[in-house]
Design a protein around this motif. Structure first.
Motif, PDB file in Angstrom:
ATOM      1  N   LEU A   1      35.232  14.416  50.811  1.00 57.95           N
ATOM      2  CA  LEU A   1      34.454  14.760  51.991  1.00 57.95           C
ATOM      3  C   LEU A   1      33.260  13.821  52.185  1.00 57.95           C
ATOM      4  O   LEU A   1      32.857  13.099  51.272  1.00 57.95           O
ATOM      5  CB  LEU A   1      33.951  16.202  51.896  1.00 57.95           C
ATOM      6  N   THR A   2      32.695  13.872  53.379  1.00 55.66           N
ATOM      7  CA  THR A   2      31.501  13.096  53.704  1.00 55.66           C
ATOM      8  C   THR A   2      30.273  13.825  53.186  1.00 55.66           C
ATOM      9  O   THR A   2      30.040  14.995  53.517  1.00 55.66           O
ATOM     10  CB  THR A   2      31.383  12.897  55.223  1.00 55.66           C
ATOM     11  N   LYS A   3      29.486  13.144  52.356  1.00 58.19           N
ATOM     12  CA  LYS A   3      28.291  13.768  51.791  1.00 58.19           C
ATOM     13  C   LYS A   3      27.198  13.916  52.842  1.00 58.19           C
ATOM     14  O   LYS A   3      27.031  13.070  53.711  1.00 58.19           O
ATOM     15  CB  LYS A   3      27.750  12.939  50.626  1.00 58.19           C
ATOM     16  N   VAL A   4      26.457  15.021  52.721  1.00 60.03           N
ATOM     17  CA  VAL A   4      25.244  15.217  53.504  1.00 60.03           C
ATOM     18  C   VAL A   4      24.087  14.835  52.595  1.00 60.03           C
ATOM     19  O   VAL A   4      24.033  15.264  51.432  1.00 60.03           O
ATOM     20  CB  VAL A   4      25.119  16.680  53.975  1.00 60.03           C
ATOM     21  N   SER A   5      23.162  14.036  53.103  1.00 55.73           N
ATOM     22  CA  SER A   5      22.118  13.480  52.240  1.00 55.73           C
ATOM     23  C   SER A   5      21.249  14.551  51.603  1.00 55.73           C
ATOM     24  O   SER A   5      20.848  14.442  50.442  1.00 55.73           O
ATOM     25  CB  SER A   5      21.242  12.509  53.042  1.00 55.73           C
TER      26      SER A   5
ATOM     27  N   TYR B   1      37.985  15.060  57.467  1.00 51.58           N
ATOM     28  CA  TYR B   1      37.300  14.140  56.556  1.00 51.58           C
ATOM     29  C   TYR B   1      38.119  12.853  56.453  1.00 51.58           C
ATOM     30  O   TYR B   1      39.324  12.844  56.739  1.00 51.58           O
ATOM     31  CB  TYR B   1      37.074  14.771  55.171  1.00 51.58           C
ATOM     32  N   PRO B   2      37.456  11.738  56.084  1.00 50.72           N
ATOM     33  CA  PRO B   2      38.080  10.402  56.194  1.00 50.72           C
ATOM     34  C   PRO B   2      39.041  10.067  55.057  1.00 50.72           C
ATOM     35  O   PRO B   2      38.764   9.213  54.212  1.00 50.72           O
ATOM     36  CB  PRO B   2      36.871   9.454  56.202  1.00 50.72           C
ATOM     37  N   GLN B   3      40.178  10.732  55.042  1.00 53.84           N
ATOM     38  CA  GLN B   3      41.181  10.443  54.018  1.00 53.84           C
ATOM     39  C   GLN B   3      42.577  10.760  54.537  1.00 53.84           C
ATOM     40  O   GLN B   3      42.770  11.722  55.283  1.00 53.84           O
ATOM     41  CB  GLN B   3      40.927  11.258  52.749  1.00 53.84           C
TER      42      GLN B   3
END
Length: 308
Positions: A25-29, A174-176
């Protein structure tokens, strides 16, 4: 398997706070005040509830299932996933269940319509490519990505805003992607730096960060991908009449067996009817064997262009 240090991620339009690492998944800062879904690890609850293996138990639309190779999973209220892993369970396998079946249940609990397939952004709209396992959905999506289009989702497509006065929207996942070795070979992709999916040594996770569409897109149409039952050598496309569309949408609803168990049959029918009335739906037919993704891609783009 996990620490109590939580990480925050973004997927399906949701902020997900998790004790389990989710590198897909894309992490949230930073973890902010708003968390839509919490994923926690509780090693003890599996000992207190006597579930049969693979039996989905639904109580007030909350879902519990015991996977003997991984552990107990409980999905509650559309905002909480509890994992109770068995000793020695592989973390990759646990993530497969979390990002698949568990997320599918979360989407249903939150009133999002889940389709089983890949979604690609083409000319400002999202197009869903649905089909049974092995039909070639991800391979077709990869062929479209290679033509310059962007991925919105692979495997689970979340559709929202099905009110009569609003266009249905596809929410980015998510980017996969996940591709079989034979598809990698056809695209000339080396697997040296790719991670194999647990239990499927010839299927790999493919990051697509630069080819990912992170904004919701109106759903422009649905393509059902099937292998031909006859001995054909060419690809083909057929427009699906409205009466047949409901069956296609039901067949390709992600984890559709949960619809009845969660008492969502009326909700699902109403939303399926709305989609069937608003969208063009096609059946893509391909030969049983051979790499036909380039031909299917041209046929899809030609069809979309004609619609526009």
């Amino acid at each position: 398997m996990a620490t109590k240090t939580k990480m925050a991620y973004r997927a399906f339009g949701l902020t997900i706070e998790s004790e389990l690492a989710l590198p897909e998944l894309t992490k949230v800062s930073e973890i902010g005040e708003r968390t839509d879904v919490e994923i926690i690890v509780d090693s003890f609850i599996k000992e207190t509830v006597p579930f049969e293996p693979y039996d989905f138990v639904v109580e007030e639309r909350n879902v519990s299932v015991y996977m003997p190779d991984a552990g107990l999973f409980r999905i509650e209220g559309g905002n909480k996933i509890t994992i109770s892993p068995i000793v020695g369970a592989d973390e990759d396998l646990i993530r497969l269940y979390v990002l698949g079946t568990c997320i599918g249940a979360v989407l249903l609990q939150r009133g999002l319509y889940p389709l089983h397939g890949s979604a690609i952004a083409i000319n400002g709209k999202a197009y869903a490519f649905v089909g049974h396992s092995g039909a070639g959905k991800s391979t077709l999506a990869s062929a479209l990505i290679s033509c310059g289009y962007s991925l919105l989702s692979d495997d689970v497509i979340a559709v929202s805003s099905l009110a009569s006065d609003q266009p249905p929207l596809v929410i980015p996942a998510y980017p996969q992607q996940k591709l079989w070795q034979q598809s990698l070979d056809a695209f000339g992709v080396n697997n040296d730096e790719l991670r194999a999916i647990y239990g499927r040594e010839n299927k790999y996770c493919i990051p697509v960060d630069s080819d990912f569409c992170s904004s919701p897109m109106p759903l422009g149409g649905v393509f059902e991908l099937v292998k031909s039952e006859s001995d054909v050598s060419e690809v083909g496309i057929h427009f699906i009449p409205k009466l047949e569309r409901l069956d296609i949408l039901f067949r390709h609803t992600y984890r559709q067996f949960l619809v009845q168990k969660m008492d969502l049959t009326r909700w699902h029918f109403t939303n399926s009817a709305s989609l069937a009335a608003k969208l063009p739906i096609y059946r893509l037919e391909r030969p049983q064997t051979g790499f036909t993704a380039p031909q299917l891609t041209q046929l899809i783009l030609k069809t979309i262009s004609a619609e526009e």
